[in-house]
Design a protein around this motif. Structure first.
Motif, mmCIF file in Angstrom:
data_model
loop_
_atom_site.group_PDB
_atom_site.id
_atom_site.type_symbol
_atom_site.label_atom_id
_atom_site.label_comp_id
_atom_site.label_asym_id
_atom_site.label_seq_id
_atom_site.Cartn_x
_atom_site.Cartn_y
_atom_site.Cartn_z
ATOM 1 N N LEU A 64 0.694 -1.246 -0.163
ATOM 2 C CA LEU A 64 -0.188 0.048 0.327
ATOM 3 C C LEU A 64 0.741 1.285 -0.017
ATOM 4 O O LEU A 64 0.486 2.599 -0.427
ATOM 5 C CB LEU A 64 -0.999 0.429 0.936
ATOM 6 N N GLN A 65 1.682 1.323 0.678
ATOM 7 C CA GLN A 65 2.489 2.034 1.266
ATOM 8 C C GLN A 65 4.652 1.943 0.735
ATOM 9 O O GLN A 65 5.242 1.316 1.697
ATOM 10 C CB GLN A 65 2.530 3.150 2.256
ATOM 11 N N PRO A 66 5.198 1.666 -0.299
ATOM 12 C CA PRO A 66 6.766 1.209 -0.245
ATOM 13 C C PRO A 66 6.797 1.698 0.302
ATOM 14 O O PRO A 66 8.672 1.413 -0.216
ATOM 15 C CB PRO A 66 5.991 0.519 -1.814
ATOM 16 N N LEU A 67 7.382 3.435 0.419
ATOM 17 C CA LEU A 67 8.561 3.488 0.946
ATOM 18 C C LEU A 67 8.556 4.154 1.392
ATOM 19 O O LEU A 67 8.224 4.297 2.774
ATOM 20 C CB LEU A 67 8.284 5.353 -0.619
ATOM 21 N N LEU A 68 10.554 3.897 2.337
ATOM 22 C CA LEU A 68 10.894 4.184 3.916
ATOM 23 C C LEU A 68 10.199 5.597 3.859
ATOM 24 O O LEU A 68 9.471 6.378 4.740
ATOM 25 C CB LEU A 68 11.545 4.352 3.940
ATOM 26 N N CYS A 69 10.654 6.987 2.752
ATOM 27 C CA CYS A 69 10.692 8.181 2.331
ATOM 28 C C CYS A 69 9.805 8.365 1.494
ATOM 29 O O CYS A 69 9.845 8.631 0.269
ATOM 30 C CB CYS A 69 12.588 8.720 2.239
ATOM 31 N N PRO A 70 8.091 8.701 1.671
ATOM 32 C CA PRO A 70 7.604 9.579 1.149
ATOM 33 C C PRO A 70 7.616 10.299 0.188
ATOM 34 O O PRO A 70 7.177 10.132 -1.311
ATOM 35 C CB PRO A 70 6.039 9.295 2.000
ATOM 36 N N ASP A 71 8.814 11.545 0.968
ATOM 37 C CA ASP A 71 8.910 12.337 0.566
ATOM 38 C C ASP A 71 10.233 12.585 -0.314
ATOM 39 O O ASP A 71 10.956 12.551 -0.082
ATOM 40 C CB ASP A 71 9.291 13.292 1.375
ATOM 41 N N ASP A 72 10.165 11.434 -1.619
ATOM 42 C CA ASP A 72 10.848 11.192 -1.773
ATOM 43 C C ASP A 72 11.689 12.816 -2.844
ATOM 44 O O ASP A 72 12.436 12.326 -4.243
ATOM 45 C CB ASP A 72 11.424 9.974 -3.293
ATOM 46 N N HIS A 73 12.964 13.738 -2.007
ATOM 47 C CA HIS A 73 12.973 14.783 -2.183
ATOM 48 C C HIS A 73 14.722 15.018 -2.905
ATOM 49 O O HIS A 73 15.222 15.777 -3.573
ATOM 50 C CB HIS A 73 12.579 15.792 -1.592
ATOM 51 N N GLY A 74 15.504 14.202 -2.196
ATOM 52 C CA GLY A 74 17.473 14.449 -1.971
ATOM 53 C C GLY A 74 17.612 12.541 -2.347
ATOM 54 O O GLY A 74 17.416 11.979 -2.557
ATOM 55 N N PRO A 75 19.532 12.798 -2.317
ATOM 56 C CA PRO A 75 19.322 11.190 -2.305
ATOM 57 C C PRO A 75 19.651 10.402 -0.980
ATOM 58 O O PRO A 75 19.368 9.661 -1.476
ATOM 59 C CB PRO A 75 21.228 12.058 -2.457
ATOM 60 N N SER A 101 21.786 10.757 11.659
ATOM 61 C CA SER A 101 21.408 12.358 11.843
ATOM 62 C C SER A 101 19.720 13.124 11.929
ATOM 63 O O SER A 101 20.689 13.983 11.940
ATOM 64 C CB SER A 101 21.579 13.394 10.377
ATOM 65 N N GLY A 102 18.935 12.625 11.614
ATOM 66 C CA GLY A 102 17.408 12.816 12.510
ATOM 67 C C GLY A 102 16.965 13.710 11.289
ATOM 68 O O GLY A 102 16.328 14.760 11.401
ATOM 69 N N GLY A 103 17.721 13.683 10.220
ATOM 70 C CA GLY A 103 17.299 14.630 9.277
ATOM 71 C C GLY A 103 16.355 14.175 7.787
ATOM 72 O O GLY A 103 15.719 14.994 7.192
ATOM 73 N N MET A 104 15.843 12.898 7.896
ATOM 74 C CA MET A 104 15.139 13.046 7.661
ATOM 75 C C MET A 104 13.429 11.937 7.377
ATOM 76 O O MET A 104 13.669 11.679 8.800
ATOM 77 C CB MET A 104 15.701 10.900 6.030
ATOM 78 N N ASP A 105 12.130 12.386 6.965
ATOM 79 C CA ASP A 105 11.200 11.560 7.986
ATOM 80 C C ASP A 105 10.465 10.518 7.217
ATOM 81 O O ASP A 105 10.347 9.780 5.922
ATOM 82 C CB ASP A 105 9.723 12.623 7.144
ATOM 83 N N LEU A 106 11.025 9.140 8.235
ATOM 84 C CA LEU A 106 10.701 7.866 7.668
ATOM 85 C C LEU A 106 9.608 7.082 8.288
ATOM 86 O O LEU A 106 9.271 7.400 9.362
ATOM 87 C CB LEU A 106 12.041 6.959 8.635
ATOM 88 N N ALA A 107 9.074 6.555 7.370
ATOM 89 C CA ALA A 107 7.894 6.257 7.546
ATOM 90 C C ALA A 107 7.686 4.274 7.938
ATOM 91 O O ALA A 107 8.627 4.137 7.057
ATOM 92 C CB ALA A 107 6.919 6.065 6.730
#
Length: 264
Positions: free
Chosen positions: A146-157, A246-252
């Protein structure tokens, strides 16, 4: 969980305790909310399937009290030892291969178990069979499709690397028999099993420290399998773990589907 030499997330690994702590933080409030709605109380007989950690088992024990009973089962029970005192009974048990540990349960609960079980149909039948007439079942399982991404906001490397490793994790799960679309099937499967008053909902953590802790522990636990399968390099994994720390990513997480019903 069912015993398999190919099981990816062995409870005996040191990272398992970190994973159980993260699951408790992320999902216990949802689980307890559903169980409270059932009216669980003193004297109830409960089966916690694939218990793994102790948070749900301990909560159930407080609810049912000395007149109740909580049977906590898993294929590997070393992490349940702290909860193994009345009213809790801990048993080594394979839900997909063995008969239920007892019958006449008022409640049967499994969380994040059946998605990993190759013979999940048999496991679910066993769980329903163990209920008394009028008893309740709550099955909670992930639906990574249903939601395959760790980072739904896939905006950077950093996010793109995270999502590539999540895809590798998903591939390892599929190779070991996991059904990544299992969660969404639960309402239908409960109805087909003859249960009444079936309902379901979903919970989807988008970002929290527990999501990061879960990701770090999971990647460290499956590191060797990812590298051996050619799904990532050690350098990829080191970079990803540093990014997580680093705490800089939104992980789902994958959405967790909770489905429940009553035996006729």
């Amino acid at each position: 969980m069912t015993r398999s030499d190919g099981y990816l997330l062995d409870n005996r690994r040191t990272e398992a305790a970190e994973r159980f702590d993260a699951f408790a933080t992320l999902f216990d409030p949802t689980t307890f909310r559903h169980l409270e709605r059932f009216g669980i109380g003193p004297g109830w007989r409960c089966w916690e399937v694939g218990a793994g950690g102790t948070s749900v088992v301990s909560w159930l024990a407080k609810k049912v009290g000395p007149t109740g009973r909580v049977v906590a089962t898993d294929i590997e029970t070393s992490r349940l030892a702290a909860a193994a005192r009345p009213p809790v009974q801990v048993r080594v048990h394979d839900v997909a291969a063995q008969e239920p540990p007892a019958d006449g349960f008022d409640l049967v609960h499994a969380r994040l178990v059946l998605v990993h079980v190759p013979d999940r149909e048999r496991a679910l039948r066993s769980m329903v069979k163990a209920l008394r007439p009028g008893g309740r079942i709550l099955v909670e399982d992930a639906d990574p499709a249903l939601q395959p991404l760790l980072c739904p906001d896939d905006h950077g490397p950093e996010q793109q690397l995270a999502n590539r490793l999540r895809q590798g994790f998903r591939q390892l799960l599929v190779d070991r028999g996991a059904d990544l679309a299992y969660g969404r099937k639960l309402p239908r499967l409960l109805r087909e099993a003859g249960l009444r008053r079936v309902e379901a909902d979903a919970y989807f953590p988008l970002t929290s420290p527990a999501c990061a802790a879960l990701e770090s522990a999971t990647i460290r636990q499956i590191r060797e399998q990812l590298v051996t399968a050619g799904l990532a390099t050690d350098q990829d994994i080191d970079r990803h773990l540093a990014n997580v720390a680093s705490g800089g990513m939104d992980l789902a997480t994958a959405p967790m589907i909770s489905a429940w019903g009553r035996k006729a």
